[in-house]
Design a protein around this motif. Structure first.
Motif, PDB file in Angstrom:
ATOM      1  N   GLU A  35       0.842  -1.191   0.000  1.00 13.57           N
ATOM      2  CA  GLU A  35       0.000   0.000   0.000  1.00 13.57           C
ATOM      3  C   GLU A  35       0.876   1.239   0.000  1.00 13.57           C
ATOM      4  N   ARG A  71      -6.585   7.339   7.449  1.00 12.95           N
ATOM      5  CA  ARG A  71      -7.819   6.752   6.924  1.00 12.95           C
ATOM      6  C   ARG A  71      -8.443   7.593   5.819  1.00 12.95           C
ATOM      7  N   ILE A  76      -9.087   9.295   2.331  1.00 14.59           N
ATOM      8  CA  ILE A  76      -8.883   8.828   0.963  1.00 14.59           C
ATOM      9  C   ILE A  76      -8.541  10.025   0.093  1.00 14.59           C
ATOM     10  N   ARG A  77      -7.418   9.938  -0.588  1.00 15.95           N
ATOM     11  CA  ARG A  77      -6.965  11.061  -1.411  1.00 15.95           C
ATOM     12  C   ARG A  77      -7.830  11.188  -2.663  1.00 15.95           C
ATOM     13  N   GLU A  78      -8.226  12.422  -2.953  1.00 21.21           N
ATOM     14  CA  GLU A  78      -8.922  12.737  -4.187  1.00 21.21           C
ATOM     15  C   GLU A  78      -8.120  13.795  -4.934  1.00 21.21           C
ATOM     16  N   TRP A  87      -9.312  15.502   0.392  1.00 26.03           N
ATOM     17  CA  TRP A  87      -9.366  14.207   1.063  1.00 26.03           C
ATOM     18  C   TRP A  87     -10.808  13.917   1.448  1.00 26.03           C
ATOM     19  N   PRO A 119     -13.874   8.028   4.623  1.00 30.50           N
ATOM     20  CA  PRO A 119     -14.698   6.886   4.202  1.00 30.50           C
ATOM     21  C   PRO A 119     -15.890   6.688   5.121  1.00 30.50           C
TER      22      PRO A 119
END
Length: 308
Positions: free
Chosen positions: A86, A212, A214-216, A221, A224
């Motif tokens: 990861e 935790r 989530i990268r956009e 960010w 979730p």
């Protein structure tokens, strides 16, 4: 089949994926608020090699109960290669750069105390309203004004205040205090829409689990769904976190906003380029191993067969 082929091939694949992460970091070295990724490389489980051979009892015509007439002689272990498990973002404080723009704001949270109950040290984020109406988080404080006078990101996402409403500025003649209050010019404030907060405060969210997120795209960010069960897990208003306020100094906070500054990327360009060169050498070394195996198999197929 030569078992080392799998180890060399997996090493090439892992090096290629790590190189992609390093390239992404390097490409965003000048992006304000960008947080670099680190690659977590793991090894596959080791395999135990054993040699099966006929036991003395089976050679004498008697089968050995439970073993099928065979003995298992340990040879050793076999490493079957590595893989990139990861990518983990590194949320360390980036250096500050003075810009002089009134709409540029940097978060300084490197002195945040750890949670006395969990021992974890969290991080702060701005909140913006994405195009789908959902909340996103960012460290990029490079704000602008839209055509209606609201504070937005360069992509047009509304910057939110403590009530999670867009912030009306009207003009860049404003002052942003260290605790996040947006003080407008009196002339501009008088022409603001009636339903806006006359003295908004930037929403600063605190979380102890930034990994935790989530990268956009565009430095955003997303949190979730179903990940907010633990205390201080999902980003929440920093002013509501008890240990971030000093009881002896009401209003005192261990973080600050710096107007006219931007937090730069925390990517170390020199270190990243060095790591890219190391990954290239690693890929090249595994490639040479495969070429050696290829030559050996060619000899086995073309030369040894000539003896018969």
């Amino acid at each position: 089949m030569f078992k080392g082929i799998y180890s060399a091939a997996s090493g090439m694949i892992a090096a290629d994926r790590v190189q992609e992460i390093l390239s992404h970091n390097l490409a965003n070295a000048q992006t304000p608020g960008f947080k670099q990724d680190r690659a977590a490389v793991r090894s596959f489980p080791e395999m135990l090699l054993q040699r099966l051979e006929a036991s003395p009892s089976s050679r004498a015509g008697r089968s050995q109960p439970g073993r099928g007439g065979r003995l298992e002689t340990p040879i050793g272990t076999l490493h079957t290669g590595v893989y990139m498990q990861e990518s983990i973002p590194r949320f360390g404080q980036g250096p500050l750069q003075e810009t002089g723009r009134a709409l540029d704001v940097a978060i300084v949270d490197q002195y945040l105390p750890p949670n006395p109950e969990t021992g974890r040290r969290g991080h702060l984020f701005f909140a913006v309203q994405a195009g789908d109406g959902e909340i996103r988080y960012t460290r990029n404080g490079q704000f602008v004004l839209d055509q209606d006078g609201y504070l937005v990101t360069p992509e047009g996402y509304y910057v939110l205040d403590e009530t999670l409403n867009p912030i009306y500025a009207g003009h860049d003649r404003l002052v942003i205090t260290e605790d996040g209050r947006v003080l407008l010019d009196p002339q501009v404030a008088g022409g603001a829409p009636a339903d806006v907060n006359p003295e908004p405060r930037l929403w600063l969210g605190y979380t102890e689990h930034p990994e935790r997120l989530i990268r956009e795209g565009h430095g955003l960010w997303r949190w979730p769904e179903g990940e907010g069960e633990e205390p201080f897990a999902e980003p929440q208003l920093a002013a509501n976190v008890p240990f971030l306020t000093d009881p002896a100094n009401p209003g005192g906070i261990p973080f600050a906003l710096k107007q006219g500054f931007l937090e730069q990327s925390n990517v170390d360009v020199t270190q990243t380029m060095t790591q890219m060169l190391m990954q290239y050498r690693l890929y090249e070394a595994n490639q040479k191993v495969l070429q050696t195996y290829d030559r050996n198999m060619e000899l086995a197929a073309n030369q040894i067969g000539k003896l018969y």
